[in-house]
Design a protein around this motif. Structure first.
Motif, mmCIF file in Angstrom:
data_model
loop_
_atom_site.group_PDB
_atom_site.id
_atom_site.type_symbol
_atom_site.label_atom_id
_atom_site.label_comp_id
_atom_site.label_asym_id
_atom_site.label_seq_id
_atom_site.Cartn_x
_atom_site.Cartn_y
_atom_site.Cartn_z
ATOM 1 N N ARG A 1 18.143 -39.311 32.378
ATOM 2 C CA ARG A 1 16.700 -39.528 32.227
ATOM 3 C C ARG A 1 15.878 -38.676 33.191
ATOM 4 N NH1 ARG A 1 18.467 -45.046 31.306
ATOM 5 N NH2 ARG A 1 18.279 -45.512 33.543
ATOM 6 N N GLY A 2 16.554 -37.876 33.985
ATOM 7 C CA GLY A 2 15.846 -37.004 34.915
ATOM 8 C C GLY A 2 15.285 -37.710 36.125
ATOM 9 N N ARG A 3 15.774 -38.910 36.423
ATOM 10 C CA ARG A 3 15.248 -39.674 37.547
ATOM 11 C C ARG A 3 15.857 -39.248 38.875
ATOM 12 N NH1 ARG A 3 15.121 -45.866 35.069
ATOM 13 N NH2 ARG A 3 13.492 -45.475 33.495
ATOM 14 N N ARG A 4 17.040 -38.633 38.821
ATOM 15 C CA ARG A 4 17.652 -38.153 40.045
ATOM 16 C C ARG A 4 18.526 -36.950 39.739
ATOM 17 N NH1 ARG A 4 22.888 -39.382 41.333
ATOM 18 N NH2 ARG A 4 24.042 -40.764 39.947
ATOM 19 N N PHE A 5 18.798 -36.183 40.777
ATOM 20 C CA PHE A 5 19.639 -35.004 40.655
ATOM 21 C C PHE A 5 21.104 -35.435 40.640
ATOM 22 C CE2 PHE A 5 21.801 -31.161 41.915
ATOM 23 C CZ PHE A 5 21.033 -30.146 41.374
ATOM 24 N N GLY A 6 21.912 -34.796 39.797
ATOM 25 C CA GLY A 6 23.330 -35.165 39.757
ATOM 26 C C GLY A 6 24.123 -34.336 38.780
ATOM 27 N N ASN A 7 25.353 -34.763 38.569
ATOM 28 C CA ASN A 7 26.303 -34.050 37.714
ATOM 29 C C ASN A 7 26.157 -34.443 36.257
ATOM 30 O OD1 ASN A 7 27.655 -34.586 40.496
ATOM 31 N ND2 ASN A 7 28.762 -32.826 39.697
ATOM 32 N N LEU A 8 26.416 -33.463 35.398
ATOM 33 C CA LEU A 8 26.537 -33.706 33.961
ATOM 34 C C LEU A 8 27.811 -33.005 33.502
ATOM 35 C CD1 LEU A 8 23.247 -32.755 34.509
ATOM 36 C CD2 LEU A 8 23.099 -33.916 32.298
ATOM 37 N N VAL A 9 28.640 -33.715 32.755
ATOM 38 C CA VAL A 9 29.882 -33.158 32.227
ATOM 39 C C VAL A 9 29.674 -32.834 30.757
ATOM 40 C CG1 VAL A 9 32.262 -33.716 31.601
ATOM 41 C CG2 VAL A 9 31.412 -34.260 33.889
ATOM 42 N N LEU A 10 30.022 -31.612 30.382
ATOM 43 C CA LEU A 10 29.909 -31.166 28.996
ATOM 44 C C LEU A 10 31.298 -30.917 28.425
ATOM 45 C CD1 LEU A 10 26.912 -30.845 28.107
ATOM 46 C CD2 LEU A 10 27.193 -30.212 30.500
ATOM 47 N N ALA A 11 31.518 -31.347 27.196
ATOM 48 C CA ALA A 11 32.761 -31.073 26.483
ATOM 49 C C ALA A 11 32.411 -30.366 25.184
ATOM 50 C CB ALA A 11 33.524 -32.358 26.193
ATOM 51 N N ALA A 12 33.187 -29.351 24.831
ATOM 52 C CA ALA A 12 32.912 -28.589 23.609
ATOM 53 C C ALA A 12 34.232 -28.171 22.971
ATOM 54 C CB ALA A 12 32.065 -27.357 23.924
ATOM 55 N N SER A 13 34.224 -28.085 21.643
ATOM 56 C CA SER A 13 35.441 -27.733 20.924
ATOM 57 C C SER A 13 35.096 -27.281 19.514
ATOM 58 C CB SER A 13 36.393 -28.938 20.867
ATOM 59 O OG SER A 13 37.579 -28.630 20.161
ATOM 60 N N ALA A 14 36.020 -26.538 18.924
ATOM 61 C CA ALA A 14 35.905 -26.210 17.501
ATOM 62 C C ALA A 14 36.389 -27.374 16.651
ATOM 63 C CB ALA A 14 36.713 -24.954 17.189
ATOM 64 N N ALA A 15 37.124 -28.311 17.275
ATOM 65 C CA ALA A 15 37.654 -29.477 16.577
ATOM 66 C C ALA A 15 36.810 -30.703 16.896
ATOM 67 C CB ALA A 15 39.107 -29.717 16.984
ATOM 68 N N GLU A 16 36.989 -31.736 16.131
ATOM 69 C CA GLU A 16 36.231 -32.972 16.331
ATOM 70 C C GLU A 16 36.578 -33.592 17.677
ATOM 71 O OE1 GLU A 16 35.379 -37.252 14.049
ATOM 72 O OE2 GLU A 16 36.800 -35.780 13.220
ATOM 73 N N LEU A 17 35.565 -34.056 18.382
ATOM 74 C CA LEU A 17 35.757 -34.707 19.670
ATOM 75 C C LEU A 17 35.810 -36.227 19.488
ATOM 76 C CD1 LEU A 17 33.207 -32.620 21.781
ATOM 77 C CD2 LEU A 17 35.702 -32.519 21.966
ATOM 78 N N PRO A 18 36.611 -36.930 20.302
ATOM 79 C CA PRO A 18 36.727 -38.398 20.172
ATOM 80 C C PRO A 18 35.532 -39.100 20.821
ATOM 81 C CG PRO A 18 38.117 -37.638 21.959
ATOM 82 C CD PRO A 18 37.512 -36.394 21.340
ATOM 83 N N THR A 19 34.363 -38.863 20.298
ATOM 84 C CA THR A 19 33.140 -39.328 20.953
ATOM 85 C C THR A 19 33.059 -40.844 21.071
ATOM 86 O OG1 THR A 19 32.073 -39.078 18.780
ATOM 87 C CG2 THR A 19 31.746 -37.305 20.371
#
Length: 316
Positions: free
Chosen positions: A247-265
Motif C-alpha cells: 500500500r506504499g505505507r512503508r519502505f520494504g521488500n517485494l518479491v516477484l516471481a515470473a515464468s512462461a508456465a502457470e504459477l501456483p498462485t
C-alpha cells in the motif's frame, strides 16, 4: 543480497551487539587462498570488502547462526547448523515459491550471493541440485568462504558482474534464476531492465522460474516499472509483499516471481497469508492494474532508484 523487510524472528541480542559494533576493530581477511571450507570458529568482527565494510555478528539466540551486513545494511542471515532456518521474511517468500516447483534437484543460477542463504536452503531441501552464484564482491565472497564456509554439494560461486555472467550461460540451462543483488536500495548492474529480463528468460527452461527481490516505498514507482518489465517478457507474473509495503505505507521488500508456465498462485497466496508476517499475493488482473501504464525499464533508461528513509538502512 540485501534485507529491508522484517525478519521472521528478530534476534534482539544481535541488534544490541550491532549497536556497539563501532567499538570493534576492522580486521582484514586472513586466508591465503579461497577455500570451500570455513574456519573452525568464525570471528565476529568487521572486515573490509569491495563495496564497503562487512560485519559478521553471531546470533546469541541460535548457537551457530550469523548475520552478514555491509555498511550497516543487512545482507544475509545463515544458520550453519540448520540451513532450512530462514530469518528474513523475504527469503522465506523465495522458499515458499521454490517449494512449489516440481520435486527433485534443480539447476539454479543466483545473481547476488553474500552468505548464500537461499543456495544453502536449496542444497538441503533438494539434494543433487547444481547451483551457480554470481557475486561482484570478491572480498565478500572470500570472507564468507573463510568464515562461514561454502561446502554445499553442487554449489559453485563465481566472482563476476551479474550482466556479464548472464552472457556466459547457455539457453535453456536453468530451472531457477534468482536475482537478489543490490547497490544500496536498487538492483545492481542493470539487472531490472528489459534486456536483462529477456536474457534471464532465455536461460530458463520451459517451466523455469525467475525470482527477484526488489525494494520500494511510497507509490511504488520502481516496482510498477519493474512489473511492466516482467509483464513484457513473461506471461505469468506474481508479486508477494507485506500489506503495508504494497500500500506504499512503508519502505520494504517485494518479491516477484515470473515464468512462461502457470504459477501456483492460489497455493502461494494461502501459505503467505498464514505466515508469521503475512504477505499479500497479487497476480492476474490485479497485478496488471498495479502496473498500470508504467513503462518497462530499458538499458537506455535511468529511472530514479528507490529512496529508502535514513533509518531503514540498518539492523532492526
Amino acid at each position: 543480497m540485501t534485507a529491508f523487510a522484517r525478519k521472521v524472528k528478530p534476534p534482539r541480542s544481535m541488534i544490541v551487539r550491532s549497536l556497539i559494533a563501532g567499538t570493534v576493530g576492522m580486521f582484514p581477511i586472513t586466508s591465503d587462498v579461497v577455500s570451500r571450507t570455513r574456519k573452525a570458529d568464525p570471528q565476529p568482527r568487521r572486515y573490509p570488502v569491495r563495496f564497503g565494510t562487512a560485519e559478521l555478528v553471531r546470533d546469541a539466540d541460535r548457537g551457530n547462526a550469523w548475520l552478514v551486513s555491509v555498511d550497516g545494511v543487512a545482507q544475509s542471515y545463515v544458520d550453519l547448523d540448520d540451513p532450512a532456518h530462514l530469518e528474513f521474511d523475504y527469503v522465506r517468500r523465495f522458499a515458499d515459491v521454490v517449494d512449489r516447483l516440481p520435486p527433485g534437484p534443480l539447476d539454479a543460477l543466483h545473481i547476488g550471493g553474500a552468505a548464500c542463504t537461499l543456495p544453502r536452503y536449496v542444497g538441503a531441501s533438494r539434494p543433487g541440485s547444481r547451483q551457480l552464484v554470481f557475486d561482484a564482491d570478491g572480498e565478500l565472497v572470500e570472507l564468507v568462504r573463510a568464515q562461514l564456509g561454502l561446502r554445499v554439494p553442487g554449489l559453485r560461486v563465481r566472482v563476476t558482474d551479474g550482466r556479464e555472467g548472464l552472457a556466459t550461460r547457455r539457453p535453456g540451462s536453468a530451472d531457477l534464476v534468482v536475482v537478489d543483488a543490490f547497490e544500496r536500495a536498487t538492483l545492481a548492474g542493470g539487472l531490472a531492465t528489459l534486456e536483462a529480463t529477456r536474457a534471464i528468460a532465455e536461460i530458463l527452461r520451459t517451466r523455469g522460474l525467475y525470482l527477484a527481490n526488489i525494494t520500494d516505498g511510497s507509490g511504488l514507482p520502481f516496482a510498477r516499472r519493474f512489473l511492466a518489465t516482467l509483464l513484457a517478457v513473461f506471461p505469468e507474473v506474481m508479486l508477494l509483499a507485506d500489506p503495508g509495503v504494497l500500500r506504499g505505507r512503508r519502505f520494504g521488500n517485494l518479491v516477484l516471481a515470473a515464468s512462461a508456465a502457470e504459477l501456483p498462485t492460489a497455493e502461494i497466496a494461502q501459505r503467505t497469508a498464514s505466515a508469521a508476517f503475512p504477505a499479500r499475493c497479487v497476480w492476474g488482473a490485479e497485478l496488471r492494474k498495479l502496473a498500470g501504464k508504467a513503462a518497462p525499464i530499458t538499458d537506455g533508461d535511468a529511472p530514479p532508484p528507490p529512496s529508502p528513509p535514513d533509518d531503514v538502512l540498518g539492523l532492526f
